[in-house]
Design an enzyme around this catalytic site. Structure first.
Site, short mmCIF file in Angstrom:
data_model
loop_
_atom_site.label_atom_id
_atom_site.label_comp_id
_atom_site.label_asym_id
_atom_site.label_seq_id
_atom_site.Cartn_x
_atom_site.Cartn_y
_atom_site.Cartn_z
N SER A 113 57.48 48.68 32.33
CA SER A 113 56.59 47.96 33.24
C SER A 113 57.37 47.16 34.28
CB SER A 113 55.65 47.08 32.42
OG SER A 113 54.64 46.59 33.24
N HIS A 114 57.11 45.86 34.34
CA HIS A 114 57.73 45.01 35.35
C HIS A 114 59.09 44.48 34.90
CE1 HIS A 114 55.59 42.75 32.39
NE2 HIS A 114 56.45 41.79 32.61
N ASP A 277 53.17 46.47 40.08
CA ASP A 277 54.36 46.28 39.27
C ASP A 277 55.14 47.58 39.08
OD1 ASP A 277 52.65 47.56 37.50
OD2 ASP A 277 53.43 46.51 35.76
N ASP A 279 55.38 50.02 36.87
CA ASP A 279 54.73 51.28 36.53
C ASP A 279 53.34 51.41 37.15
OD1 ASP A 279 53.82 49.22 34.83
OD2 ASP A 279 53.23 50.64 33.29
N ASP A 281 50.56 49.56 37.06
CA ASP A 281 49.30 49.22 36.42
C ASP A 281 48.84 47.80 36.69
OD1 ASP A 281 51.20 48.09 34.81
OD2 ASP A 281 50.54 49.04 32.93
N ARG A 282 49.70 46.97 37.29
CA ARG A 282 49.27 45.59 37.60
C ARG A 282 48.97 45.45 39.09
NH1 ARG A 282 52.57 41.28 33.89
NH2 ARG A 282 52.52 42.52 32.00
N LYS A 376 45.22 50.05 32.87
CA LYS A 376 44.97 49.21 34.02
C LYS A 376 45.56 49.91 35.23
CE LYS A 376 48.27 46.08 31.96
NZ LYS A 376 49.55 45.80 32.22
C1 VG1 Z 1 51.84 41.37 28.54
C2 VG1 Z 1 50.52 40.85 29.05
C3 VG1 Z 1 49.38 41.76 28.62
C4 VG1 Z 1 49.67 43.19 29.09
C5 VG1 Z 1 51.04 43.63 28.58
C6 VG1 Z 1 51.43 45.00 29.10
O1 VG1 Z 1 51.86 41.37 27.13
O2 VG1 Z 1 50.29 39.55 28.60
O3 VG1 Z 1 48.18 41.29 29.14
O4 VG1 Z 1 48.70 44.08 28.63
O5 VG1 Z 1 52.03 42.70 29.00
O6 VG1 Z 1 51.44 45.03 30.48
P1 VG1 Z 1 52.55 40.20 26.27
O7 VG1 Z 1 52.39 40.61 24.84
O8 VG1 Z 1 53.97 40.12 26.72
O9 VG1 Z 1 51.82 38.95 26.61
V1 VG1 Z 1 52.57 45.99 31.30
O10 VG1 Z 1 52.11 46.05 32.94
O11 VG1 Z 1 53.97 45.17 30.94
O12 VG1 Z 1 52.53 47.44 30.53
CO CO Z 2 52.96 47.46 33.99
#
Ligand code: VG1
Ligand code: CO
Length: 543
Positions: A113-114, A277, A279, A281-282, A376
């Site tokens: 992700s990010h 972000d 990937d 999705d944000r 997302k």
């Molecule tokens: C975080 C966010 C959560 C999101 C997850 C994956 O998780 O709080 O809302 O679904 O990242 O997003 P955590 O457990 O670190 O709070 V992504 O865009 O990193 O796949």
């Molecule tokens: Co992401």
């Protein structure tokens, strides 16, 4: 080319977190580490045999190697066809869509992700199942158990797939189809939104700025915003995906996309500024002089989505993760539709979406999406906003003001305490959990505790129960304090503190959330004693 069975030794740490398995690149580069995890999936989820598998990633360092390994292993494990994005790229929502479109058995999404990328950064894999959703808790638990005993994996040796040429190739019995990563996704967007109206909005001089942050959404934004909607090329910045994301941190929030915040507060502000972000999705949404918090964005989209062609028949329901502010609940009430509260992590929305109990879902962590996919979707949210602006003729600021006048405003902020020791973070949680049963009825500042508990979720569709999903201290409708430990970090433990305060008269508490939330932050410190128990005087990141 021979299929080889390779002996291996199990690793003990292949437990998936909030969104897949996420580790330092160096961990994934250990001998057989990636292979073990992929073989675990092939062993446990036997439904992939004879099926199509979607493969792609966010373009970060190690993406290509991982994809070559995944394809060679898929061929050795009876997969019929792999569909992979050209250059190894697929955004997370586009991959989820492809799983649905191709009726695939599942998909491997290589992304952290990010989280920062590059040789010293992070790598990860999200395993999505048939239907497009992320592997559910039960499946990830079974994967973890199997990963602890795995002793061999299967792979085709000497495979040589060209990921850059769009064509179909063969590997043993399996076909590998390299596809344009944007095409199917762009077609889907055109079924949901009124592209003519949006094009018109741009042609009339409304301006856009989208920052792809050198991550996967560059090609998507380029095709959709510039080529299909006619925005000028300069509307998309940092459009070229880079293995290290240009050294940046593609986490679209007030810290890592500060330049967009500054832009919208300058005379050069576009009508809409946005970012996504790593990937894809944000999403982050800003207008002239204003940042729309994700919880507000969810509520505002819920209030207007019906004006868009893909949602003309109305919303079946909405869902938000527990820490997300309750702004959308008020819209759901006004619309007379269901509103669900789920644990953090997109996987918990999948059953509601599949069952037609929710059309729109969102998380405070800059995640918003609808039933069009099972992830997302950053660009979807941006397009939804453009379409809402074009359909209402309002500016982002006017739309927000109108919304708050009608529904009141939920001020929201998240404080992250990063890189704590597991003991320190756990200590804070334990102390508050121990105090929770005695908190009801107690008064703090101007607020009285109505309930305090450890959030537990019973899935209304399959009845599965998820426990320990975060501590919440609720002060009726007026405020909430939520505390949980992150499940996506790769260094130490991250504690997240979420603060929400409701004010029915819009603007009675001023524009800035920080000032409005200061007294609640003091209450949270009294309750959770983070400074006292961790020695941290202030959070590492405030978003
Ligand atoms: C975080 C966010 C959560 C999101 C997850 C994956 O998780 O709080 O809302 O679904 O990242 O997003 P955590 O457990 O670190 O709070 V992504 O865009 O990193 O796949
Ligand atoms: Co992401």
């Amino acid at each position: 080319m021979p299929i080889r069975e390779v002996s291996t030794r199990a690793y003990a740490d292949q437990k998936s977190g909030t969104a897949g398995l996420r580790k330092k690149v160096a961990v994934f580069q250990q001998p057989h580490y990636l292979e073990n995890f992929l073989q675990t999936i092939f062993d446990v989820d036997t439904s992939l045999r004879g099926k199509t598998l979607i493969v792609g990633g966010d373009g970060r360092y190690f993406n290509r190697e991982a994809i070559h390994t995944a394809i060679a292993m898929a061929a050795a494990n009876g997969v019929a066809r792999v569909v992979v994005g050209q250059g190894g790229l697929l955004s997370t929502p586009a991959a989820s869509h492809l799983i649905r479109l191709r009726n695939a058995g599942g998909g491997f999404l290589f992304t952290a992700s990010h989280n920062p990328a590059g040789p010293d950064g992070d790598f990860g894999i999200k395993y999505n199942v048939a239907g497009g959703g992320q592997a559910a808790e039960g499946l990830t638990a079974r994967l973890y158990e199997h990963s602890k005993t795995i002793a061999r994996y299967r792979i085709v040796e000497g495979a040589n797939i060209d990921l850059d040429r769009r064509c179909t190739q063969r590997l043993e019995e399996m076909e590998v189809e390299v596809i344009d990563c944007v095409e199917d996704y762009a077609a889907l967007m055109q079924t949901l939104f009124d592209f003519d109206r949006m094009r018109d909005w741009i042609r009339k001089g409304h301006s856009l700025r989208f920052d792809a942050m050198h991550a996967v959404t560059g090609p998507y934004a380029q095709r959709i915003l510039v080529e299909l909607l006619g925005a000028p090329a300069a509307a998309v910045q940092n459009a070229c995906p880079l293995e290290d994301f240009g050294g940046g941190h593609p986490d679209p929030n007030l810290i890592y996309a500060r330049h967009l915040v500054d832009l919208v507060h300058s005379p050069a502000s576009p009508d809409l500024a946005a970012a996504s972000d790593g990937d894809g999705d944000r999403n982050m949404i800003l207008g002239r002089g204003i940042f729309i918090s994700p919880g507000d964005s969810l509520a505002m989209l819920a209030a207007h989505l019906q004006k868009l062609p893909g949602y003309a028949s109305g919303l079946k329901g909405v869902a938000r993760s527990m820490p997300t502010c309750r702004a959308v609940d008020r819209v759901a009430q006004a619309l007379g539709i269901e509103c669900h509260e789920t644990p953090t992590g997109w996987k918990f929305f999948a059953n509601l979406l599949d069952a037609g109990r929710a059309t729109l879902c969102g998380e405070e962590s800059f995640g918003t999406s609808s039933s069009h996919t099972r992830e997302k979707d950053g660009l979807w949210a941006v397009l939804a906003w453009i379409n809402v602006l074009a359909a209402t003729g309002l500016s982002v600021g006017d739309l927000a003001q109108q919304h708050w006048r009608r529904f009141g405003r939920h001020y929201f902020v998240r404080h992250d305490y990063e890189s704590l020791s597991a003991a320190a973070a756990g200590g804070v949680m334990q102390a508050l959990a121990a105090a929770a049963p005695g908190l009801a009825g107690r008064r703090y500042d101007r607020w009285t505790v109505s309930a305090a508990d450890d959030f537990e979720y019973r899935d209304p569709i399959d009845g599965s129960i998820a426990v320990n999903q975060g501590l919440r201290v609720v002060f009726g409708d007026a405020a909430r304090v939520v505390l949980r430990i992150s499940g996506t970090g790769t260094e130490g433990a991250t504690l997240r503190l979420y603060l929400e305060r409701y004010e029915s008269a819009a603007d009675a508490l001023g524009w800035e959330p920080t000032a409005a939330l200061a007294p609640l932050a003091a209450v949270a410190e009294q309750l959770a004693r983070i400074a006292e128990l961790t020695g941290r005087k202030a959070p590492s990141v405030i978003t």
